[in-house]
Design a protein around this motif. Structure first.
Motif, PDB file in Angstrom:
ATOM      1  N   GLU A 279       4.238   0.406 -17.624  1.00 56.77           N
ATOM      2  CA  GLU A 279       3.453   1.076 -16.581  1.00 56.77           C
ATOM      3  C   GLU A 279       2.229   0.204 -16.283  1.00 56.77           C
ATOM      4  OE1 GLU A 279       2.313   5.108 -17.447  1.00 56.77           O
ATOM      5  OE2 GLU A 279       0.990   5.190 -15.696  1.00 56.77           O
ATOM      6  N   GLY A 280       1.986  -0.075 -15.022  1.00 57.73           N
ATOM      7  CA  GLY A 280       0.827  -0.897 -14.647  1.00 57.73           C
ATOM      8  C   GLY A 280       1.086  -2.396 -14.651  1.00 57.73           C
ATOM      9  N   GLU A 281       2.259  -2.795 -15.119  1.00 56.04           N
ATOM     10  CA  GLU A 281       2.581  -4.233 -15.101  1.00 56.04           C
ATOM     11  C   GLU A 281       2.857  -4.673 -13.662  1.00 56.04           C
ATOM     12  OE1 GLU A 281       5.867  -5.266 -17.625  1.00 56.04           O
ATOM     13  OE2 GLU A 281       5.628  -7.429 -17.221  1.00 56.04           O
ATOM     14  N   SER A 282       2.433  -5.869 -13.342  1.00 56.24           N
ATOM     15  CA  SER A 282       2.579  -6.270 -11.944  1.00 56.24           C
ATOM     16  C   SER A 282       3.386  -7.556 -11.756  1.00 56.24           C
ATOM     17  CB  SER A 282       1.203  -6.459 -11.296  1.00 56.24           C
ATOM     18  OG  SER A 282       0.663  -7.729 -11.616  1.00 56.24           O
ATOM     19  N   ILE A 283       3.883  -7.708 -10.552  1.00 64.00           N
ATOM     20  CA  ILE A 283       4.461  -8.971 -10.099  1.00 64.00           C
ATOM     21  C   ILE A 283       3.434  -9.576  -9.152  1.00 64.00           C
ATOM     22  CG2 ILE A 283       6.399 -10.105  -8.953  1.00 64.00           C
ATOM     23  CD1 ILE A 283       7.930  -7.407  -9.173  1.00 64.00           C
ATOM     24  N   ARG A 284       2.978 -10.771  -9.439  1.00 60.94           N
ATOM     25  CA  ARG A 284       2.071 -11.418  -8.486  1.00 60.94           C
ATOM     26  C   ARG A 284       2.911 -12.074  -7.400  1.00 60.94           C
ATOM     27  NH1 ARG A 284       0.445 -16.451 -10.292  1.00 60.94           N
ATOM     28  NH2 ARG A 284       1.827 -17.166  -8.681  1.00 60.94           N
ATOM     29  N   THR A 285       2.715 -11.609  -6.178  1.00 55.84           N
ATOM     30  CA  THR A 285       3.574 -12.074  -5.089  1.00 55.84           C
ATOM     31  C   THR A 285       2.902 -13.092  -4.172  1.00 55.84           C
ATOM     32  OG1 THR A 285       2.897 -10.094  -3.890  1.00 55.84           O
ATOM     33  CG2 THR A 285       5.034 -10.009  -5.007  1.00 55.84           C
ATOM     34  N   GLU A 286       1.577 -13.168  -4.213  1.00 52.13           N
ATOM     35  CA  GLU A 286       0.919 -14.125  -3.324  1.00 52.13           C
ATOM     36  C   GLU A 286      -0.496 -14.457  -3.775  1.00 52.13           C
ATOM     37  OE1 GLU A 286       0.089 -12.819   0.839  1.00 52.13           O
ATOM     38  OE2 GLU A 286       0.896 -14.766   1.415  1.00 52.13           O
ATOM     39  N   TYR A 287      -0.865 -15.722  -3.577  1.00 55.26           N
ATOM     40  CA  TYR A 287      -2.266 -16.136  -3.574  1.00 55.26           C
ATOM     41  C   TYR A 287      -2.585 -16.507  -2.148  1.00 55.26           C
ATOM     42  CZ  TYR A 287      -2.510 -17.003  -8.676  1.00 55.26           C
ATOM     43  OH  TYR A 287      -2.522 -16.891 -10.040  1.00 55.26           O
ATOM     44  N   SER A 288      -3.800 -16.192  -1.737  1.00 55.86           N
ATOM     45  CA  SER A 288      -4.248 -16.661  -0.430  1.00 55.86           C
ATOM     46  C   SER A 288      -5.655 -17.221  -0.628  1.00 55.86           C
ATOM     47  CB  SER A 288      -4.230 -15.499   0.571  1.00 55.86           C
ATOM     48  OG  SER A 288      -4.533 -15.947   1.864  1.00 55.86           O
ATOM     49  N   TYR A 289      -5.706 -18.525  -0.853  1.00 57.24           N
ATOM     50  CA  TYR A 289      -6.986 -19.193  -1.137  1.00 57.24           C
ATOM     51  C   TYR A 289      -7.830 -19.284   0.122  1.00 57.24           C
ATOM     52  CZ  TYR A 289      -5.825 -20.666  -5.861  1.00 57.24           C
ATOM     53  OH  TYR A 289      -5.527 -20.683  -7.209  1.00 57.24           O
TER      54      TYR A 289
END
Ligand code: AVJ
Length: 355
Positions: A279-289
């Protein structure tokens, strides 16, 4: 078959192998201790249309700002591109800003337009639309992943190659990869070539936050499209409601991070493989620098346009976005991307408001 179609159909990615690459990336990204997915997988036809919808949102200033810059400076931007130009656009999407530049170039100066995009179907639709919108335009599209290759058609009339990379797409790459990518574009453009870059700037985090957390939830839909795509293409069983869109500005690195957070402990199945989520674990789908201008006068909130002779850099700053035109020899130290810029000391003081 016309030459236009010939180049397109030579595109490297057949549908089957595109699915395979997606699957391989998903297995690797979701198998890692910190789950990630590349933002390139957002862009199937549906995702490309969702991105177009984002560009219309009141909170998403990026496209509007850059379009404003291109509109008011199209002539200056193309002025020293030369008498014969082929414009190559990695990640072209719907090519909205580009038509202004192509029209400014006109049939005499424009040899060809080469949109390169990973979303094959969307690219075909864009190419078809452009061919009717600008009748004289030679569109030589290439369905490809520009992080892997930038396919170029034969340059039959020795036109100067301009690699046009607007929209702050560069923001998706971590600084080191961004520099390598631009250097690669520079090599693809060749000796007399140019790379023209559009980057979004650091600003008040509240403005950034709103841009990636729009009231209508379109950005959330766009984010979740990668899950929907797994269901469609990879035979996955993901309940989209069990993941939450989560986007925030991370000032230490000067980037937006977009995640999909699991609302519960669960297991999902993708192409027969199982992936567990706490629960609360995430997939990081994007960085936008977000970048800083290299100059110290970051306080200019109004439109400022500096033009200098070929061989140097042109930037145009309009409130919250910037547009930089860098000649190839300069690419070894790209304007917006030198470390001192990306990791500037003035990280906070350089933020400025859009109004
Ligand atoms: C296409 C990468 C420039 O980072 O602003 C928009 C993608 N993600 N809203 C960006 C995006 C969420 C966009 N780029």
């Amino acid at each position: 078959m016309t030459s236009q179609e010939a180049f397109e159909s030579r595109g490297p990615s057949s549908a089957g192998s595109a699915r395979q690459r997606f699957l391989v990336d998903v297995i690797e990204g979701l198998g890692a201790p910190r789950k990630t997915l590349s933002p390139k997988w957002f862009y199937d036809r549906a995702g490309s249309l969702l991105f177009d919808a984002i560009c219309e949102l009141p909170e998403y200033y990026v496209t509007r700002t850059e379009l404003g810059i291109v509109k008011s400076h199209a002539r200056e931007i193309v002025a020293h591109w030369g008498d014969r130009v082929r414009l190559v656009e990695p990640g072209a999407g719907s090519s909205t800003k580009t038509t202004l530049l192509l029209e400014e170039l006109g049939p005499t100066r424009c040899s060809a337009y080469v949109p390169v995009d990973i979303a094959r179907e969307h690219l075909a639709a864009t190419a078809a639309r452009l061919r009717t919108e600008i009748e004289w335009l030679r569109v030589l599209s290439a369905a490809a992943d520009f992080t892997v290759e930038l396919p170029l058609p034969p340059n039959d009339d020795n036109a100067r190659t301009v690699v046009y990379f607007p929209g702050s797409t560069i923001g998706n790459f971590e600084p080191h990869d961004a520099e390598r990518l631009l250097a690669r574009f520079g090599r693809a453009a060749g000796k007399n070539g140019l790379v023209v870059l559009g980057v979004d700037l650091k600003k008040d985090p509240a403005i950034l936050h709103a841009a990636y957390n729009d009231a209508q939830g379109v950005t959330g839909q766009f984010n979740k499209n990668v899950l929907a795509r797994m269901n469609r293409e990879l035979d996955a069983n993901i309940d989209l409601g069990s993941f939450a869109h989560y986007a925030f500005y991370e000032p230490t690195h000067g980037r937006i991070e977009m995640h999909l957070v699991s609302r519960k402990r669960q297991m999902i199945t993708i192409a027969g493989r199982r992936f567990h989520f706490r629960e609360g674990e995430s997939i990081r789908t994007e960085y936008s620098y977000k970048y800083d201008l290299p100059r110290s006068n970051t306080s200019r909130a109004r439109l400022a346009f500096r033009w200098s002779t070929p061989g140097s850099t042109t930037t145009s700053t309009s409130r919250s976005s910037s547009f930089a035109c860098t000649e190839l020899p300069r690419l070894r130290r790209p304007l917006a991307l030198s470390k001192s810029v990306a990791y500037g000391k003035r990280r906070f003081s350089s933020m400025h408001r859009t109004e």
